[in-house]
Scaffold this motif. Structure first.
Motif, mmCIF file in Angstrom:
data_model
loop_
_atom_site.group_PDB
_atom_site.id
_atom_site.type_symbol
_atom_site.label_atom_id
_atom_site.label_comp_id
_atom_site.label_asym_id
_atom_site.label_seq_id
_atom_site.Cartn_x
_atom_site.Cartn_y
_atom_site.Cartn_z
ATOM 1 N N TYR A 1 0.859 74.007 137.124
ATOM 2 C CA TYR A 1 2.018 74.858 137.374
ATOM 3 C C TYR A 1 2.934 74.928 136.151
ATOM 4 O O TYR A 1 2.964 74.016 135.324
ATOM 5 C CB TYR A 1 2.820 74.325 138.556
ATOM 6 N N LEU A 2 3.707 76.002 136.109
ATOM 7 C CA LEU A 2 4.702 76.215 135.067
ATOM 8 C C LEU A 2 6.085 76.358 135.675
ATOM 9 O O LEU A 2 6.232 76.949 136.751
ATOM 10 C CB LEU A 2 4.398 77.501 134.284
ATOM 11 N N ARG A 3 7.093 75.825 134.976
ATOM 12 C CA ARG A 3 8.486 76.197 135.240
ATOM 13 C C ARG A 3 8.915 77.170 134.149
ATOM 14 O O ARG A 3 8.372 77.156 133.037
ATOM 15 C CB ARG A 3 9.395 74.972 135.285
ATOM 16 N N VAL A 4 9.876 78.006 134.443
ATOM 17 C CA VAL A 4 10.290 79.062 133.521
ATOM 18 C C VAL A 4 11.584 78.647 132.829
ATOM 19 O O VAL A 4 12.606 78.410 133.479
ATOM 20 C CB VAL A 4 10.480 80.403 134.261
ATOM 21 N N LEU A 5 11.545 78.575 131.500
ATOM 22 C CA LEU A 5 12.734 78.260 130.703
ATOM 23 C C LEU A 5 13.455 79.525 130.264
ATOM 24 O O LEU A 5 14.682 79.552 130.205
ATOM 25 C CB LEU A 5 12.342 77.427 129.475
ATOM 26 N N ALA B 1 2.530 95.090 132.809
ATOM 27 C CA ALA B 1 3.422 93.951 132.609
ATOM 28 C C ALA B 1 4.150 93.601 133.905
ATOM 29 O O ALA B 1 4.502 94.480 134.692
ATOM 30 C CB ALA B 1 4.433 94.268 131.514
ATOM 31 N N VAL B 2 4.369 92.295 134.113
ATOM 32 C CA VAL B 2 5.069 91.790 135.292
ATOM 33 C C VAL B 2 6.177 90.853 134.808
ATOM 34 O O VAL B 2 5.963 90.038 133.897
ATOM 35 C CB VAL B 2 4.125 91.030 136.241
ATOM 36 N N TRP B 3 7.351 90.970 135.413
ATOM 37 C CA TRP B 3 8.480 90.138 135.023
ATOM 38 C C TRP B 3 8.333 88.756 135.641
ATOM 39 O O TRP B 3 8.189 88.615 136.860
ATOM 40 C CB TRP B 3 9.795 90.766 135.469
ATOM 41 N N LEU B 4 8.352 87.725 134.803
ATOM 42 C CA LEU B 4 8.294 86.344 135.272
ATOM 43 C C LEU B 4 9.708 85.804 135.389
ATOM 44 O O LEU B 4 10.416 85.650 134.398
ATOM 45 C CB LEU B 4 7.475 85.484 134.313
ATOM 46 N N ARG B 5 10.128 85.529 136.612
ATOM 47 C CA ARG B 5 11.460 85.014 136.905
ATOM 48 C C ARG B 5 11.420 83.500 137.062
ATOM 49 O O ARG B 5 10.371 82.886 137.068
ATOM 50 C CB ARG B 5 11.972 85.645 138.207
ATOM 51 N N ARG B 6 12.597 82.900 137.222
ATOM 52 C CA ARG B 6 12.672 81.450 137.425
ATOM 53 C C ARG B 6 11.924 81.011 138.679
ATOM 54 O O ARG B 6 11.395 79.910 138.746
ATOM 55 C CB ARG B 6 14.128 81.001 137.540
ATOM 56 N N GLU B 7 11.870 81.879 139.685
ATOM 57 C CA GLU B 7 11.239 81.545 140.956
ATOM 58 C C GLU B 7 9.794 82.021 141.037
ATOM 59 O O GLU B 7 9.116 81.767 142.035
ATOM 60 C CB GLU B 7 12.035 82.166 142.113
ATOM 61 N N VAL C 1 5.006 73.281 131.201
ATOM 62 C CA VAL C 1 4.035 72.746 132.161
ATOM 63 C C VAL C 1 4.748 71.711 133.027
ATOM 64 O O VAL C 1 5.316 70.735 132.516
ATOM 65 C CB VAL C 1 2.836 72.119 131.432
ATOM 66 N N SER C 2 4.731 71.910 134.339
ATOM 67 C CA SER C 2 5.500 71.052 135.241
ATOM 68 C C SER C 2 4.655 70.035 135.992
ATOM 69 O O SER C 2 5.074 68.884 136.161
ATOM 70 C CB SER C 2 6.289 71.903 136.240
ATOM 71 N N GLN C 3 3.469 70.427 136.474
ATOM 72 C CA GLN C 3 2.655 69.491 137.255
ATOM 73 C C GLN C 3 1.275 70.075 137.511
ATOM 74 O O GLN C 3 1.091 71.287 137.487
ATOM 75 C CB GLN C 3 3.319 69.155 138.583
ATOM 76 N N LYS D 1 8.122 75.919 151.210
ATOM 77 C CA LYS D 1 8.407 74.492 151.054
ATOM 78 C C LYS D 1 7.451 73.852 150.060
ATOM 79 O O LYS D 1 7.834 72.961 149.297
ATOM 80 C CB LYS D 1 8.319 73.790 152.413
ATOM 81 N N ASN D 2 6.193 74.291 150.065
ATOM 82 C CA ASN D 2 5.170 73.660 149.240
ATOM 83 C C ASN D 2 4.614 74.543 148.133
ATOM 84 O O ASN D 2 3.826 74.077 147.310
ATOM 85 C CB ASN D 2 4.002 73.203 150.134
ATOM 86 N N HIS D 3 5.007 75.822 148.112
ATOM 87 C CA HIS D 3 4.487 76.751 147.107
ATOM 88 C C HIS D 3 5.641 77.536 146.493
ATOM 89 O O HIS D 3 6.613 77.857 147.164
ATOM 90 C CB HIS D 3 3.484 77.726 147.738
ATOM 91 N N GLY D 4 5.495 77.864 145.218
ATOM 92 C CA GLY D 4 6.525 78.653 144.548
ATOM 93 C C GLY D 4 7.768 77.829 144.249
ATOM 94 O O GLY D 4 7.785 76.603 144.358
ATOM 95 N N GLY D 5 8.824 78.516 143.844
ATOM 96 C CA GLY D 5 10.060 77.839 143.486
ATOM 97 C C GLY D 5 10.082 77.469 142.021
ATOM 98 O O GLY D 5 9.084 77.632 141.303
ATOM 99 N N PRO D 6 11.204 76.958 141.523
ATOM 100 C CA PRO D 6 11.364 76.712 140.086
ATOM 101 C C PRO D 6 10.334 75.773 139.480
ATOM 102 O O PRO D 6 9.953 75.944 138.325
ATOM 103 C CB PRO D 6 12.777 76.108 140.005
ATOM 104 N N GLU D 7 9.879 74.762 140.233
ATOM 105 C CA GLU D 7 8.916 73.805 139.676
ATOM 106 C C GLU D 7 7.470 74.280 139.806
ATOM 107 O O GLU D 7 6.561 73.672 139.225
ATOM 108 C CB GLU D 7 9.071 72.446 140.347
ATOM 109 N N LYS D 8 7.247 75.340 140.561
ATOM 110 C CA LYS D 8 5.898 75.904 140.727
ATOM 111 C C LYS D 8 5.990 77.427 140.610
ATOM 112 O O LYS D 8 5.452 78.163 141.434
ATOM 113 C CB LYS D 8 5.313 75.505 142.087
#
Length: 243
Positions: free
Chosen positions: A149-153, A38-44, A117-119, A55-62
């Protein structure tokens, strides 16, 4: 609303390393491998996963990239070789759902997390370096085999074998497939562009490009595949053309 429940085949993580070319190298974490538990999925994003270009990968929207393994059959034929899990740098290799089924804004249960689902993915040049195919970003976009991509709620643990289960689809959404069609293939479809712009879940960067297109300021779709060092050669003749 049609529900779906895809199965996670692999939760894939990677560290930043040098992606070597013939004459130069670039930093990248595109080489990912399935985590054993198991891996913890964080907001980032997933704990233990890295991105070289924040700048172009990862972060809340990806936060996490999903890629349907249903596409692997076509990619094996196009590339002329075997590929395994995380072949396109995805965090989640899945089976049971594709871009046709998934809509921007979909809220899903993913193991112990809740995601949205974000984009669609718009690949940069690094998959081209990994696979040695210069136009792979363009092939990805035109084929519609982009992943999303997914954002984390709600944060939580995710492991192989978990389901990506649709919980809710807000009104006024569009499918990832439709978004890809308008953005990358039917670029002069004014009605399709207006429909995307009316969807609140279409990301800001896409809105900017779509509005520029409506105003007659075309974006060259091929530029995304050619940004960065130009190392890989073209796709082998007879592979991509038939797709």
């Amino acid at each position: 609303m049609t529900g779906y429940a895809a199965r996670v085949l692999g939760v894939n993580l990677g560290r930043v390393a040098r992606l070597e070319g013939r004459r130069k190298s670039v930093p990248s974490a595109i080489f990912k491998a399935p985590a054993p538990g198991a891996v913890w999925l964080r907001r980032e994003g997933f704990a233990g996963d890295e991105q070289a270009d924040r700048k172009n990968h990862g972060g809340p929207e990806k936060a996490a990239l999903v890629y349907p393994t249903e596409h692997y059959v076509r990619w094996r034929r196009m590339l002329g070789r075997e590929i395994g899990l995380a072949a396109f740098g995805e965090n989640l290799s899945t089976r049971g759902v594709t871009e046709e089924d998934v809509h921007l804004g979909d809220v899903c249960r993913l193991g112990g997390a809740v995601v949205q689902v974000s984009q669609p993915r718009r690949p940069c040049y690094k998959p081209a370096w990994r696979h040695g195919v210069r136009n792979i970003a363009l092939l990805t976009q035109q084929s519609g085999m982009t992943g999303f991509y997914l954002r984390v709620l709600e944060e939580g643990e995710v492991r192989a074998g978990d389901a990506l289960l649709l919980l809710d689809r807000p009104p006024g959404t569009v499918s990832v497939e439709e978004a890809n069609r308008v953005m990358h293939r039917d670029r002069d479809d004014a009605e399709g562009i207006e429909n995307l712009l009316s969807c609140r879940w279409v990301p800001t960067s896409w809105r900017r490009d779509l509005r520029r297109r409506l105003a007659g300021m075309e974006e060259d779709a091929a530029r995304r595949g050619s940004k960065g060092p130009s190392e890989p050669g073209p796709c082998q003749p007879g592979t991509a053309a038939s797709e």
